[in-house]
Design a protein around this motif. Structure first.
Motif, PDB file in Angstrom:
ATOM      1  N   PRO A 124      13.143  -7.332  20.485  1.00 22.55           N
ATOM      2  CA  PRO A 124      12.261  -7.686  19.387  1.00 22.55           C
ATOM      3  C   PRO A 124      12.352  -9.173  19.023  1.00 22.55           C
ATOM      4  O   PRO A 124      13.340  -9.843  19.313  1.00 22.55           O
ATOM      5  N   THR A 176       6.098  -3.887  12.839  1.00 23.58           N
ATOM      6  CA  THR A 176       5.230  -3.983  14.012  1.00 23.58           C
ATOM      7  C   THR A 176       3.966  -4.753  13.668  1.00 23.58           C
ATOM      8  O   THR A 176       3.298  -4.458  12.686  1.00 23.58           O
ATOM      9  N   ASN A 230       1.242  -4.951  20.806  1.00 22.19           N
ATOM     10  CA  ASN A 230       2.112  -4.988  19.628  1.00 22.19           C
ATOM     11  C   ASN A 230       3.386  -5.749  19.930  1.00 22.19           C
ATOM     12  O   ASN A 230       3.824  -5.814  21.077  1.00 22.19           O
ATOM     13  N   LYS A 284       7.342  -6.483  17.739  1.00 26.82           N
ATOM     14  CA  LYS A 284       8.152  -6.139  16.570  1.00 26.82           C
ATOM     15  C   LYS A 284       9.013  -7.302  16.163  1.00 26.82           C
ATOM     16  O   LYS A 284       9.588  -7.991  17.008  1.00 26.82           O
TER      17      LYS A 284
END
Length: 155
Positions: free
Chosen positions: A51, A122, A143, A145
């Motif tokens: 992430p 997200t 997407n 995160k």
């Protein structure tokens, strides 16, 4: 007894290192914005790190291919969080890659530092490549995160 534990520890250490390397750069699932036969076909999206960390640089690398040379255009990037547009930017495509882009495969990489106040969660990115006549050559969504990690000050 030590000789029996040593191979197991080596195996666990190797597994741990592999896990860390995959956590920092992974292929990201993406989709096209519409059911259109775009001139530019995207083959992959990679986000590093993944992430993403607040107040740290993140790199988005897009692998694609074109059936005809690209002489100019722009990238339009829109980022949403819970359906609300939180960021929009437009880049000259030829500042991101060396133009003209010849027929075949190419890669576009964009690095950006995210704001320190970005909430974890997200986000959805829509990236549209338009030619010099403003015609969409491709449009993808994916997407990413932002993790819950601690914010580290640059002081």
């Amino acid at each position: 007894m030590e000789s029996q534990l040593h191979p197991k520890l080596n195996h666990l250490l190797c597994l741990f290192i592999l896990t860390l390397s995959f956590a920092h750069a992974q292929a990201t699932t993406f989709g096209y914005c519409a059911d259109v036969n775009y001139a530019v076909k995207v083959s992959g999206v990679e986000i590093t790190p993944d992430p993403v960390a607040r107040a740290r640089p993140v790199t988005f690398k897009i692998s694609a291919a074109t059936g005809e040379a690209i002489y100019g255009g722009k990238w339009v990037i829109i980022v949403t969080y819970f359906g609300f547009v939180v960021h929009k930017e437009i880049h000259d495509f030829c500042e991101e890659v060396s133009c003209p882009v010849a027929t075949g495969s190419f890669v576009v990489a964009h690095t950006q530092k995210l704001p320190a106040f970005a909430p974890p969660g997200t986000y959805t990115v829509e990236m549209t490549l338009k030619n010099e006549k403003n015609k969409p050559l491709t449009c993808i969504t994916f997407n990413f995160k932002i993790g819950w990690g601690f914010l580290v000050s640059n002081i």
